[in-house]
Design a protein around this motif. Structure first.
Motif, PDB file in Angstrom:
ATOM      1  N   TYR A   1       0.945  -1.097  -0.344  1.00 55.93           N
ATOM      2  CA  TYR A   1       0.121   0.029  -0.235  1.00 55.93           C
ATOM      3  C   TYR A   1       0.738   1.212  -0.105  1.00 55.93           C
ATOM      4  O   TYR A   1       1.859   1.482   0.556  1.00 55.93           O
ATOM      5  N   ARG A   2       0.233   1.917  -0.623  1.00 59.53           N
ATOM      6  CA  ARG A   2       0.740   3.271  -0.298  1.00 59.53           C
ATOM      7  C   ARG A   2      -0.244   4.461   0.940  1.00 59.53           C
ATOM      8  O   ARG A   2      -1.262   4.254   0.458  1.00 59.53           O
ATOM      9  N   GLN A   3       0.483   5.253   0.756  1.00 59.01           N
ATOM     10  CA  GLN A   3      -0.378   6.623   1.890  1.00 59.01           C
ATOM     11  C   GLN A   3       0.347   7.630   1.905  1.00 59.01           C
ATOM     12  O   GLN A   3       1.670   8.063   2.490  1.00 59.01           O
ATOM     13  N   THR A   4      -0.312   8.706   1.355  1.00 62.01           N
ATOM     14  CA  THR A   4      -0.233   9.641   1.361  1.00 62.01           C
ATOM     15  C   THR A   4      -1.233  10.967   1.284  1.00 62.01           C
ATOM     16  O   THR A   4      -2.288  10.181   2.007  1.00 62.01           O
ATOM     17  N   MET A   5      -0.994  12.257   2.065  1.00 59.58           N
ATOM     18  CA  MET A   5      -1.999  12.536   2.971  1.00 59.58           C
ATOM     19  C   MET A   5      -2.811  13.111   1.543  1.00 59.58           C
ATOM     20  O   MET A   5      -4.344  12.981   1.795  1.00 59.58           O
ATOM     21  N   MET A   6      -3.075  13.445   0.304  1.00 59.22           N
ATOM     22  CA  MET A   6      -3.958  13.721  -0.602  1.00 59.22           C
ATOM     23  C   MET A   6      -4.241  12.443  -1.041  1.00 59.22           C
ATOM     24  O   MET A   6      -6.116  12.087  -1.130  1.00 59.22           O
ATOM     25  N   GLN A   7      -4.530  11.113  -0.998  1.00 64.98           N
ATOM     26  CA  GLN A   7      -4.557  10.130  -1.535  1.00 64.98           C
ATOM     27  C   GLN A   7      -5.333   8.832  -0.565  1.00 64.98           C
ATOM     28  O   GLN A   7      -6.160   7.859  -0.722  1.00 64.98           O
ATOM     29  N   GLY A   8      -4.991   9.211   1.171  1.00 68.49           N
ATOM     30  CA  GLY A   8      -5.277   8.225   1.965  1.00 68.49           C
ATOM     31  C   GLY A   8      -4.015   6.849   0.933  1.00 68.49           C
ATOM     32  O   GLY A   8      -3.165   6.719   1.064  1.00 68.49           O
ATOM     33  N   LEU A   9      -5.355   5.454   1.592  1.00 72.79           N
ATOM     34  CA  LEU A   9      -4.575   4.474   1.367  1.00 72.79           C
ATOM     35  C   LEU A   9      -4.953   3.768   0.273  1.00 72.79           C
ATOM     36  O   LEU A   9      -6.295   4.230   0.149  1.00 72.79           O
ATOM     37  N   GLU A  10      -3.875   3.516  -1.046  1.00 69.58           N
ATOM     38  CA  GLU A  10      -3.918   3.062  -2.294  1.00 69.58           C
ATOM     39  C   GLU A  10      -3.597   1.766  -2.256  1.00 69.58           C
ATOM     40  O   GLU A  10      -2.325   1.427  -1.486  1.00 69.58           O
ATOM     41  N   LEU A  11      -4.200   1.076  -2.156  1.00 72.39           N
ATOM     42  CA  LEU A  11      -3.041  -1.101  -3.045  1.00 72.39           C
ATOM     43  C   LEU A  11      -2.444  -0.440  -4.451  1.00 72.39           C
ATOM     44  O   LEU A  11      -3.350  -0.092  -4.905  1.00 72.39           O
ATOM     45  N   LEU A  12      -1.553  -1.052  -3.965  1.00 71.19           N
ATOM     46  CA  LEU A  12      -0.286  -1.228  -5.004  1.00 71.19           C
ATOM     47  C   LEU A  12      -0.375  -1.860  -5.405  1.00 71.19           C
ATOM     48  O   LEU A  12      -0.488  -2.099  -7.123  1.00 71.19           O
ATOM     49  N   ALA A  13      -0.073  -3.672  -5.033  1.00 68.77           N
ATOM     50  CA  ALA A  13      -0.032  -4.920  -5.370  1.00 68.77           C
ATOM     51  C   ALA A  13      -1.011  -6.569  -4.454  1.00 68.77           C
ATOM     52  O   ALA A  13      -0.614  -5.548  -2.932  1.00 68.77           O
ATOM     53  N   TYR A  14      -0.815  -6.973  -4.820  1.00 72.49           N
ATOM     54  CA  TYR A  14      -1.336  -7.947  -4.543  1.00 72.49           C
ATOM     55  C   TYR A  14      -1.276  -9.773  -4.353  1.00 72.49           C
ATOM     56  O   TYR A  14      -1.458  -9.899  -5.878  1.00 72.49           O
ATOM     57  N   PHE A  15      -0.102 -10.284  -4.024  1.00 69.55           N
ATOM     58  CA  PHE A  15       0.582 -11.462  -4.197  1.00 69.55           C
ATOM     59  C   PHE A  15      -0.572 -12.714  -3.720  1.00 69.55           C
ATOM     60  O   PHE A  15      -0.826 -12.467  -2.151  1.00 69.55           O
ATOM     61  N   ARG A  16      -0.904 -13.426  -3.747  1.00 70.33           N
ATOM     62  CA  ARG A  16      -0.908 -14.923  -2.856  1.00 70.33           C
ATOM     63  C   ARG A  16      -0.153 -15.950  -3.577  1.00 70.33           C
ATOM     64  O   ARG A  16       0.139 -16.514  -4.799  1.00 70.33           O
ATOM     65  N   ASN A  17       0.487 -16.972  -2.406  1.00 73.57           N
ATOM     66  CA  ASN A  17       0.747 -18.030  -2.697  1.00 73.57           C
ATOM     67  C   ASN A  17       2.474 -17.513  -3.313  1.00 73.57           C
ATOM     68  O   ASN A  17       2.833 -18.016  -4.499  1.00 73.57           O
ATOM     69  N   ARG A  18       2.811 -16.429  -3.267  1.00 68.59           N
ATOM     70  CA  ARG A  18       3.924 -15.230  -4.307  1.00 68.59           C
ATOM     71  C   ARG A  18       3.803 -14.997  -5.850  1.00 68.59           C
ATOM     72  O   ARG A  18       4.718 -14.578  -6.185  1.00 68.59           O
ATOM     73  N   ALA A  19       2.614 -15.301  -6.036  1.00 67.29           N
ATOM     74  CA  ALA A  19       2.119 -14.761  -8.106  1.00 67.29           C
ATOM     75  C   ALA A  19       1.764 -13.711  -7.940  1.00 67.29           C
ATOM     76  O   ALA A  19       1.127 -13.549  -6.906  1.00 67.29           O
TER      77      ALA A  19
END
Lengths: 114, 119
Positions: free
Chosen positions: B35-53
């Motif tokens: 995740y990335r967190q900034t004042m302007m955008q809040g929490l943003e999901l960048l990437a998601y892995f499951r079982n390394r994929a």
């Protein structure tokens, strides 16, 4: 699709008075719901979670939340605020059928006055 | 006490430099999130892995960001070249995509974050 709305971006209370942070969700499925807390310059910490067991969920530091399906709400409460409760609070819904991906609300900043 | 660790905790760099952030998920967890967190955008999901994929990196700017899991104990997020607008706190979280009976459905455990400043 799922979404979470935190109705107040800022809440200010006096120390010793009750806390109410409001959260409404939408979900096509029976949701998992969470409250996370983030203190300044810290990571997110899980306060409590609802996963279809008891509708009244007790968490850490005296917080609790009640799942109300008819109102699609999951408000966070505490009987008596402490100065250390000042933080950002996030209401979160787990996305169904998506592993454990989460959808975050916009956050509510709780300020506690002496 | 199992927890997610992230390094470095703070990084200051100049525009154009490569930045690599590392995350060690909780042992046994099979999902990792950036995740990335900034004042302007809040929490943003960048990437998601499951079982390394990688399952979802739609939130990540593809031209400069890359995320990998070389093994089950290490996740990396790389920015090359970095820009001032990348300044933010980057959080890693891990979880277990188990069954409802496990009691941990959907729960994510967050690391302390990497505070990145790009000058």
């Amino acid at each position: 699709a799922q979404s979470v709305t935190q109705l107040d971006s800022h809440v200010s209370v006096s120390e010793g008075t009750p806390v109410l942070l409001r959260c409404n969700y939408s979900s096509s499925y029976s949701p998992s719901l969470f409250w996370y807390v983030q203190h300044p310059n810290k990571g997110l910490q899980l306060l409590l979670k609802y996963t279809s067991a008891a509708t009244l969920v007790k968490g850490i530091n005296g917080f609790e939340a009640e799942f109300k399906k008819s109102e699609t709400s999951f408000h966070l409460t505490k009987p008596s605020a402490h100065m250390s409760d000042a933080a950002e609070y996030f209401c979160v819904v787990g996305r169904a059928n998506a592993g454990n991906m989460l959808t975050f609300g916009g956050g509510t900043r709780l300020m506690v006055k002496p | 006490d199992a927890r997610v660790t992230q390094t470095p905790r703070h990084k200051v760099t100049e525009m154009g430099q490569e930045v690599t952030m590392r995350c060690q998920p909780i042992l046994g967890h099979n999902t990792v999130f950036w995740y990335r967190q900034t004042m302007m955008q809040g929490l943003e999901l960048l990437a998601y892995f499951r079982n390394r994929a990688p399952l979802d990196d739609s939130g990540m700017p593809k031209d400069r960001f890359s995320a990998e899991m070389p093994d089950a104990t290490l996740a990396t997020l790389k920015i090359q070249p970095s820009e001032p607008r990348d300044s933010a706190v980057y959080f890693c979280a891990s979880g277990s995509s188990g069954t409802l009976a496990s009691g941990n459905r959907n729960e994510q455990f967050f690391g302390p974050g990497t505070r990145l400043t790009v000058l």
